[in-house]
Design a protein around this motif. Structure first.
Motif, mmCIF file in Angstrom:
data_model
loop_
_atom_site.group_PDB
_atom_site.id
_atom_site.type_symbol
_atom_site.label_atom_id
_atom_site.label_comp_id
_atom_site.label_asym_id
_atom_site.label_seq_id
_atom_site.Cartn_x
_atom_site.Cartn_y
_atom_site.Cartn_z
ATOM 1 N N ASP A 188 43.570 -37.657 -15.567
ATOM 2 C CA ASP A 188 43.226 -38.952 -16.147
ATOM 3 C C ASP A 188 44.178 -40.040 -15.671
ATOM 4 O O ASP A 188 43.763 -41.179 -15.415
ATOM 5 C CB ASP A 188 43.262 -38.866 -17.677
ATOM 6 C CG ASP A 188 42.159 -37.963 -18.227
ATOM 7 O OD1 ASP A 188 41.171 -37.727 -17.498
ATOM 8 O OD2 ASP A 188 42.297 -37.485 -19.372
ATOM 9 N N GLU A 189 45.451 -39.695 -15.558
ATOM 10 C CA GLU A 189 46.445 -40.683 -15.115
ATOM 11 C C GLU A 189 46.179 -41.127 -13.691
ATOM 12 O O GLU A 189 46.261 -42.316 -13.364
ATOM 13 C CB GLU A 189 47.849 -40.088 -15.243
ATOM 14 C CG GLU A 189 48.950 -41.062 -14.864
ATOM 15 C CD GLU A 189 50.324 -40.449 -15.021
ATOM 16 O OE1 GLU A 189 51.298 -41.045 -14.531
ATOM 17 O OE2 GLU A 189 50.422 -39.363 -15.635
ATOM 18 N N LYS A 244 43.335 -41.000 -12.213
ATOM 19 C CA LYS A 244 42.056 -41.702 -12.182
ATOM 20 C C LYS A 244 42.198 -43.139 -12.643
ATOM 21 O O LYS A 244 41.537 -44.047 -12.116
ATOM 22 C CB LYS A 244 41.051 -40.950 -13.055
ATOM 23 C CG LYS A 244 39.644 -41.516 -13.016
ATOM 24 C CD LYS A 244 38.701 -40.671 -13.846
ATOM 25 C CE LYS A 244 37.278 -41.234 -13.813
ATOM 26 N NZ LYS A 244 36.352 -40.418 -14.630
ATOM 27 N N ASN A 245 43.037 -43.368 -13.629
ATOM 28 C CA ASN A 245 43.161 -44.697 -14.221
ATOM 29 C C ASN A 245 44.325 -45.501 -13.664
ATOM 30 O O ASN A 245 44.488 -46.668 -14.008
ATOM 31 C CB ASN A 245 43.318 -44.569 -15.739
ATOM 32 C CG ASN A 245 42.117 -43.893 -16.387
ATOM 33 O OD1 ASN A 245 40.984 -44.111 -15.953
ATOM 34 N ND2 ASN A 245 42.367 -43.066 -17.396
ATOM 35 N N SER A 246 45.163 -44.873 -12.842
ATOM 36 C CA SER A 246 46.350 -45.572 -12.339
ATOM 37 C C SER A 246 45.954 -46.639 -11.327
ATOM 38 O O SER A 246 44.939 -46.529 -10.628
ATOM 39 C CB SER A 246 47.309 -44.574 -11.696
ATOM 40 O OG SER A 246 48.450 -45.229 -11.211
ATOM 41 N N TYR A 247 46.750 -47.676 -11.260
ATOM 42 C CA TYR A 247 46.495 -48.743 -10.287
ATOM 43 C C TYR A 247 46.809 -48.232 -8.880
ATOM 44 O O TYR A 247 47.618 -47.317 -8.676
ATOM 45 C CB TYR A 247 47.342 -49.973 -10.611
ATOM 46 C CG TYR A 247 48.827 -49.766 -10.494
ATOM 47 C CD1 TYR A 247 49.502 -50.057 -9.309
ATOM 48 C CD2 TYR A 247 49.569 -49.268 -11.577
ATOM 49 C CE1 TYR A 247 50.864 -49.863 -9.193
ATOM 50 C CE2 TYR A 247 50.928 -49.069 -11.467
ATOM 51 C CZ TYR A 247 51.572 -49.372 -10.284
ATOM 52 O OH TYR A 247 52.924 -49.169 -10.170
ATOM 53 N N THR A 297 47.385 -43.941 -5.712
ATOM 54 C CA THR A 297 48.231 -44.182 -6.870
ATOM 55 C C THR A 297 49.691 -43.968 -6.476
ATOM 56 O O THR A 297 49.970 -43.350 -5.442
ATOM 57 C CB THR A 297 47.853 -43.231 -8.009
ATOM 58 O OG1 THR A 297 48.088 -41.882 -7.574
ATOM 59 C CG2 THR A 297 46.392 -43.388 -8.385
#
Length: 580
Positions: A233-234, A236-239, A287
């Motif tokens: 999840d990190e 996937k959602n990280s900038y 990322t």
């Protein structure tokens, strides 16, 4: 200025000194270190393999650890590390620097400025990034960020936990290995295990596996512990960030597919990799954790390739033999008006000196024991009687005859035998990179004229196109160094020779002998390739019809010629690993 911090609280405070480094900042082209000690014990030296300096501070520990990118024309990045009771600050610079130090109460100020000499104040030379190599057990390698999981201790330990908090277990293990850990919020639960005499690294990985956790390195001495889902999840959602990674030895296009494959396998679907062929660089968008993983992978693969010295000895042995035998004999005489054969004596008494074929021939009349001034008998080709089959090549002969007042017999037995044993030795040496083909050519060029006829308005025009055909020896060797120091070689020797003459229409025909083999040898061992043989044999017999077939007597009416040409190529190949 955007600043990214990777922070972790220090644990087991009783292990470390009570003196604290509160903060490390970049301000006014200076590194400002704020601390609680009356006085600091420190040393400064240049970074190994990078432009910059390393500050080591004894008997103190950081309040927080951080990696701080810096927007400056001097400093690139500031990192902090804790090794037991030694605090270290790494300052990566964009160029060689010199420094001045100012100590105030509670502060240590290190002012940096570009160095004109390429050396810092302690006279240690800055190593350029493009020469960023070290020696490690005889092999050349990058000075690269160490992989924490790979360098976990191997010594054996005993542990016994019953319903212990997994965070406490991992924290204690990390303390024994002098590494720092941070946990994601979903790392919870208890663990029970009892291990005896088990390597430390296996214990650490076992604890992670039992709780379904993963460890990801986020700094030189910091591991982040999280669940698989949390990591996914990190990511996937990280900038996303973009970084350019320059390569020294491997082509960027060769690494692109591998980087994309690893990113896909790790679930980093947003990762992108492009190639800059001009600068031999990879442009990676991912990322921050993905970039860290990619950079470590690239540094492991972009190594100085090993080299192999190929020493070849090419021995061409020619074994030629030939045997030629032949006979020449002639006869002439006359008696009572009957004659056989003729001679070509030039004396006045000779009859039919210039006559041939059917006229009377005679030996000079008045023979009285000496026979001077009389030429030899006419041969069969010039009108006489006899056989003219001399050996094609004459190295020896035996001549005999019989002369009376009205009879002459003359015979010559000739023979020749030849044997050859020639060696053409070539000993080329060539160095090549590991897994790259080395080619050795020992060739000649034979020109030929390829003619083309063009008919226009009843006139024929012939155009000439001159080209060359290559003949000789070609040797291709592709060495591959195995992990245990042996050498696998793909060897392709080829011998090409002319087998005919050009006809003006097509190139001359060639005969090729070629082999293709793979072998494995020790460093410095020699392999031998043989059997590249060209064998040519011919046998001729020239004879007078019928008479030449009579047993024994037939040898007076024939000659023989035997010739054999045998050429063999032996190739000796010795590979040697060139130590850097």
């Amino acid at each position: 200025m955007n600043t990214i911090f990777f922070m972790i609280s220090l644990f087991l405070s009783d292990v470390y000194s009570s003196e604290i480094i509160n903060d490390v900042q970049w301000k006014d082209n200076s590194i400002v270190i704020t601390h609680s000690a009356e006085r600091m014990k420190y040393s400064i030296k240049n970074l190994q393999g990078l432009s910059g300096i390393e500050i080591s501070i004894s008997d103190m520990n950081f309040k927080v650890l951080r990696e701080q990118p810096v927007v400056s024309d001097i400093v690139k990045r500031i990192k902090t590390f804790q090794y037991a009771d030694v605090a270290k600050i790494e300052v990566e610079t964009l160029k060689a620097v010199s420094y001045d130090v100012v100590e105030n109460k509670g502060k240590l100020i290190i002012k940096l400025y570009p160095s004109k000499t390429g050396e810092i104040n302690n006279n240690m030379k800055i190593i350029s990034p493009k020469k960023e190599v070290i020696k490690n057990k005889g092999n050349t390698a990058y000075v690269e960020k160490k992989n924490i999981m790979e360098r976990l201790p191997k010594y054996r330990i005993d542990i016994d936990y019953s319903e212990a908090d997994v965070r406490e277990v991992l924290t204690q293990l990390a303390a024994r290995a002098s590494i720092n850990v941070v946990f994601s919020n979903d790392v919870t639960g208890n663990i029970s295990l009892s291990l005896k005499s088990t390597p430390f690294d296996e214990v650490f990985k076992t604890v992670l596996d039992i709780r379904g956790l993963v460890a990801q390195q986020i700094a030189d001495n910091v591991l982040k512990i999280s669940t698989t889902q949390s990591l996914f999840d990190e990511q996937k959602n990280s900038y996303l960030q973009t970084k350019v990674i320059f390569l020294n030895y491997v082509k960027a296009s060769d690494l692109k597919a591998q980087i994309e494959s690893v990113a896909q396998a790790e679930g980093r679907v947003s990762s992108k990799c492009n190639v800059d062929d001009t600068n031999n660089a990879l442009i990676v968008t991912d990322t921050p954790m993905g970039l860290e993983t990619t950079e470590m992978l690239v540094k492991k693969l972009d190594r100085i390739p090993k080299q192999v010295l190929i020493e070849a000895k090419l021995v061409e042995v020619n074994l030629n033999s030939g045997l030629d035998t032949g006979i020449q004999w002639s006869v002439s005489g006359n008696k009572n008006g009957n004659y056989v054969g003729a001679n070509s004596a030039q004396s006045d008494g000779a009859i039919g000196t210039n006559a041939q074929w059917g006229n009377q021939k005679s030996i000079t009349p008045g023979y009285s024991g000496s026979y001077t001034g009389v030429g030899a008998n006419l041969t069969a080709q010039t009108g006489g009687t006899g056989v003219e089959l001399p050996a094609s090549t004459i190295y020896g002969a035996f001549r005999f005859g019989r002369i009376t007042s009205n009879f002459m017999f003359d015979a010559i037995i000739s023979a020749a035998e030849q044997k050859g044993n020639a060696k053409v030795l070539s000993n080329p040496k060539i160095a090549t990179l590991n897994n790259k083909t080395a080619t050795i050519l020992i060739t000649d060029q034979t020109p030929y004229d390829q003619q083309t006829a063009t008919i226009s308005n009843g006139q024929t025009t012939i155009s000439h196109n001159y080209s060359n055909v290559d003949t000789g020896i070609t040797l291709e060797v592709t060495p591959t160094i195995t992990s245990d120091g042996q050498i696998t070689m793909h060897v392709v020797p080829e011998v090409k020779q002319l087998s005919g003459q050009p006809n003006g229409i097509a190139p001359p025909p060639t005969a090729t002998r070629k082999s293709d083999t793979n072998v494995i040898v020790q460093d410095g061992e020699t392999i031998v390739i043989g059997g590249l043989i060209h064998d040519y044999e011919q046998e001729y017999e020239y004879k007078v019809p019928l008479l030449g077939d009579i047993p024994l007597l037939g040898y007076l009416f024939k000659k023989t010629s035997k010739e054999r040409q045998r050429m063999e190529l032996l190739i000796f190949v010795t590979p040697k690993i060139i130590e850097s």
